[in-house]
Design an enzyme around this catalytic site. Structure first.
Site, mmCIF file in Angstrom:
data_model
loop_
_atom_site.group_PDB
_atom_site.id
_atom_site.type_symbol
_atom_site.label_atom_id
_atom_site.label_comp_id
_atom_site.label_asym_id
_atom_site.label_seq_id
_atom_site.Cartn_x
_atom_site.Cartn_y
_atom_site.Cartn_z
ATOM 1 N N ARG A 40 0.835 -1.209 0.000
ATOM 2 C CA ARG A 40 0.000 0.000 0.000
ATOM 3 C C ARG A 40 0.873 1.263 0.000
ATOM 4 O O ARG A 40 0.621 2.219 -0.751
ATOM 5 C CB ARG A 40 -0.893 -0.027 1.239
ATOM 6 C CG ARG A 40 -1.711 1.219 1.491
ATOM 7 C CD ARG A 40 -2.482 1.025 2.790
ATOM 8 N NE ARG A 40 -3.305 2.155 3.155
ATOM 9 C CZ ARG A 40 -2.887 3.166 3.894
ATOM 10 N NH1 ARG A 40 -1.638 3.211 4.321
ATOM 11 N NH2 ARG A 40 -3.715 4.154 4.202
ATOM 12 N N ARG A 79 0.896 4.052 -2.895
ATOM 13 C CA ARG A 79 0.458 5.433 -2.649
ATOM 14 C C ARG A 79 1.573 6.431 -2.971
ATOM 15 O O ARG A 79 1.328 7.496 -3.540
ATOM 16 C CB ARG A 79 0.012 5.598 -1.191
ATOM 17 C CG ARG A 79 -1.284 4.875 -0.883
ATOM 18 C CD ARG A 79 -1.684 5.066 0.569
ATOM 19 N NE ARG A 79 -2.085 6.423 0.853
ATOM 20 C CZ ARG A 79 -3.335 6.858 0.808
ATOM 21 N NH1 ARG A 79 -4.308 6.021 0.513
ATOM 22 N NH2 ARG A 79 -3.629 8.116 1.081
ATOM 23 N N GLY A 127 12.359 -12.345 1.840
ATOM 24 C CA GLY A 127 13.587 -12.603 2.583
ATOM 25 C C GLY A 127 14.747 -12.942 1.664
ATOM 26 O O GLY A 127 14.663 -12.723 0.440
ATOM 27 N N GLY A 140 15.958 -15.727 0.453
ATOM 28 C CA GLY A 140 15.667 -16.668 -0.639
ATOM 29 C C GLY A 140 14.982 -15.936 -1.791
ATOM 30 O O GLY A 140 15.281 -16.169 -2.977
ATOM 31 N N ASP A 157 11.897 -13.879 10.211
ATOM 32 C CA ASP A 157 13.171 -14.368 10.755
ATOM 33 C C ASP A 157 14.129 -13.232 11.134
ATOM 34 O O ASP A 157 15.063 -13.442 11.898
ATOM 35 C CB ASP A 157 13.865 -15.285 9.737
ATOM 36 C CG ASP A 157 13.076 -16.564 9.507
ATOM 37 O OD1 ASP A 157 12.244 -16.908 10.364
ATOM 38 O OD2 ASP A 157 13.290 -17.216 8.466
ATOM 39 N N ARG A 166 15.694 -24.012 43.637
ATOM 40 C CA ARG A 166 15.302 -22.674 44.108
ATOM 41 C C ARG A 166 13.779 -22.549 44.167
ATOM 42 O O ARG A 166 13.237 -21.457 44.254
ATOM 43 C CB ARG A 166 15.879 -21.601 43.185
ATOM 44 C CG ARG A 166 17.367 -21.414 43.383
ATOM 45 C CD ARG A 166 17.986 -20.602 42.262
ATOM 46 N NE ARG A 166 19.403 -20.405 42.481
ATOM 47 C CZ ARG A 166 20.335 -21.346 42.248
ATOM 48 N NH1 ARG A 166 19.982 -22.529 41.786
ATOM 49 N NH2 ARG A 166 21.604 -21.086 42.487
ATOM 50 N N HIS A 169 3.046 -21.866 12.425
ATOM 51 C CA HIS A 169 2.663 -20.775 11.518
ATOM 52 C C HIS A 169 1.806 -19.715 12.193
ATOM 53 O O HIS A 169 1.598 -18.642 11.619
ATOM 54 C CB HIS A 169 1.933 -21.340 10.290
ATOM 55 C CG HIS A 169 2.862 -22.071 9.370
ATOM 56 N ND1 HIS A 169 3.326 -23.333 9.630
ATOM 57 C CD2 HIS A 169 3.433 -21.695 8.199
ATOM 58 C CE1 HIS A 169 4.139 -23.719 8.666
ATOM 59 N NE2 HIS A 169 4.222 -22.743 7.778
ATOM 60 N N ILE A 170 1.317 -20.001 13.413
ATOM 61 C CA ILE A 170 0.544 -18.971 14.129
ATOM 62 C C ILE A 170 1.401 -17.722 14.335
ATOM 63 O O ILE A 170 0.894 -16.605 14.339
ATOM 64 C CB ILE A 170 0.026 -19.548 15.468
ATOM 65 C CG1 ILE A 170 -1.052 -20.588 15.177
ATOM 66 C CG2 ILE A 170 -0.523 -18.447 16.378
ATOM 67 C CD1 ILE A 170 -1.513 -21.385 16.373
ATOM 68 N N ARG A 187 3.132 -16.281 12.294
ATOM 69 C CA ARG A 187 3.094 -15.413 11.103
ATOM 70 C C ARG A 187 1.733 -14.757 10.900
ATOM 71 O O ARG A 187 1.569 -13.957 9.978
ATOM 72 C CB ARG A 187 3.438 -16.229 9.857
ATOM 73 C CG ARG A 187 4.851 -16.764 9.837
ATOM 74 C CD ARG A 187 5.465 -16.774 8.460
ATOM 75 N NE ARG A 187 4.746 -17.523 7.482
ATOM 76 C CZ ARG A 187 5.255 -18.550 6.783
ATOM 77 N NH1 ARG A 187 6.486 -18.949 7.022
ATOM 78 N NH2 ARG A 187 4.555 -19.149 5.869
HETATM 79 O O1 F6P Z 1 11.306 -17.905 6.112
HETATM 80 C C1 F6P Z 1 10.459 -17.641 7.164
HETATM 81 C C2 F6P Z 1 9.997 -18.887 7.814
HETATM 82 O O2 F6P Z 1 9.057 -18.410 8.691
HETATM 83 C C3 F6P Z 1 11.035 -19.758 8.539
HETATM 84 O O3 F6P Z 1 11.316 -19.362 9.842
HETATM 85 C C4 F6P Z 1 10.394 -21.109 8.504
HETATM 86 O O4 F6P Z 1 11.343 -22.120 8.584
HETATM 87 C C5 F6P Z 1 9.718 -21.099 7.179
HETATM 88 O O5 F6P Z 1 9.367 -19.774 6.912
HETATM 89 C C6 F6P Z 1 8.496 -21.992 7.087
HETATM 90 O O6 F6P Z 1 7.941 -21.817 5.834
HETATM 91 P P1 F6P Z 1 6.694 -22.528 5.192
HETATM 92 O O7 F6P Z 1 5.578 -21.571 5.281
HETATM 93 O O8 F6P Z 1 7.101 -22.771 3.792
HETATM 94 O O9 F6P Z 1 6.430 -23.770 5.987
#
Ligand code: F6P
Length: 380
Positions: free
Chosen positions: A20, A24, A122, A124, A155, A241, A293-294, A296
């Site tokens: 976005r 813009r 990233g 890659g 990451d 402790r 994936h939570i 993200r």
């Molecule tokens: O590249 C970011 C990342 O979140 C890594 O930390 C993780 O290994 C990877 O993506 C997992 O990716 P995918 O969504 O392909 O399972």
């Protein structure tokens, strides 16, 4: 000429705000400039033009997206761009498939008159973008073409930027998970091993462990953190402790480097350790969880959206005037990063060569984690 935008690799919260912002700012400077959204990452470059891209998008396309996680134009990883080692049985076949892919992508970009391609992703993704840029220049040497990278990965392991889009949201998601787990493990006097994303770099695990008050952290870059015996000794010190519960944060890359059953192995050791059992009065109970994936997902934080705004606006400047506002022009493919509130440019080649940026034993955050977390040597 037109400007292409795509998101690539793992989605990261704040990518929408970056698209976005770029949109813009581009339109603000030149309301007539044509902007093309490529769908589903690099795959969108190599599909039929009518189905894979949105050409000449107007402002309605970026309405109501700033608060949404994920990426509304889709993302993906393109294994076709990666080649196996030379000598691999399918090497020649894969080279041919990659060349086909690159040729179609270059022709599409040429036909759409794209001279700047903004890639949000990233390391890659930037490697892929460099290959695509080189293929374009090889096929159409007289047509100017530039890749402009925007760091977007939870990451946070890119050279050339202090932070990447998505990291802050993921960090908050993980700390939120730690806090929720704390409630249940405290009630049961348990230990929890919590796996967090981070295949090569442990920044997310490390910082969430510090911010969430974890007892122990294990990251792929520092081998001594994988040592089960060291962790058992630390937890034993905690039991002595009278600590009620223990959070062990582990980056997913530890499994890759130390063995797939690392978490299960640690659980078995902790549950059968005689010293812990005698100090506790019963064997320790351990559970294994993964944020997965939570981490993200969800709405981007204010910090991520602000960063996305800054970097998206910087990318628009580079595309239209060849430089960031107050800085000298830069040639070639670049990435727009940040140092504090300041945007900076780094040649894309340099970003690729020096990424992933890994945690080292000397990293300030690592040193801090060792001072704040449990250890057998703790004198108090
Ligand atoms: O590249 C970011 C990342 O979140 C890594 O930390 C993780 O290994 C990877 O993506 C997992 O990716 P995918 O969504 O392909 O399972």
């Amino acid at each position: 000429m037109s400007i292409g935008i795509l998101t690539s690799g793992g989605d990261a919260p704040g990518m929408n705000a970056a698209v976005r912002a770029a949109f813009r700012c581009l339109k603000m400077r030149d309301p007539d400039c044509e902007i093309v959204f490529f769908r589903d990452g690099f795959r969108g470059l190599a599909r039929r033009l009518d189905s894979s891209s949105d050409r000449n998008v107007d402002r309605r396309a970026v309405r109501d997206i700033i608060h949404r996680g994920g990426t509304f134009i889709g993302t993906g990883r393109v294994p076709e761009l990666l080649l196996p080692a030379e000598g691999h049985p399918s090497y020649a076949e894969r080279v041919a498939a990659r060349d086909d892919f690159l040729k179609v992508a270059a022709i599409n970009l040429y036909q759409m008159r794209v001279d700047n391609l903004i890639v949000i992703g990233g390391d890659g993704s930037f490697r892929g973008a460099r290959i695509i840029g080189d293929a374009f220049r090889q096929h159409f040497p007289r047509r100017p073409f530039r890749v402009i990278g925007i760091p977007g990965t939870i990451d946070n392991d890119l050279h050339g930027t202090e932070y990447s889009i998505g990291y802050d949201t993921a960090l908050n998601n993980v700390v939120d998970a730690i806090r929720k787990l704390r409630d249940t493990i405290e009630s049961h006097r348990r230990a929890i091993i919590l796996e967090v994303m981070g295949n090569t770099s442990g920044w997310l695990a490390l910082q969430s462990a510090i911010a969430g008050g974890a007892a122990v952290v294990a990251i792929p870059e520092v081998e001594e953190t994988w040592d089960h015996d060291r962790i058992v000794r630390s937890l034993d010190a905690g039991v002595r402790r009278d600590y009620r519960y223990f959070i062990i944060v582990v980056a997913e890359g530890v499994r890759r480097r130390a063995g797939e059953d690392w978490c299960e192995g640690l659980k078995r050791k902790l549950e059968s350790d005689p010293a812990i059992e005698s100090h506790l009065g019963h064997p320790m109970e351990v559970r294994i969880n993964s944020v997965g994936h939570i981490a993200r997902g969800g709405s981007p934080t204010a910090l991520d959206n602000t960063l996305a705004g800054l970097l998206g606006s910087g990318a628009a400047d580079v595309a239209q005037i060849g430089r960031l506002d107050s800085q000298p022009p830069v040639e070639g493919d670049v990435m727009v990063g940040c140092r504090g509130p300041q945007t900076i440019l780094t040649p894309l080649d340099e970003v690729i060569e020096r990424s992933p940026r890994l945690v080292t034993r000397d990293s300030e955050l690592y040193q801090l984690s060792q001072r704040l977390m449990l250890s057998a040597e703790q004198p108090f």
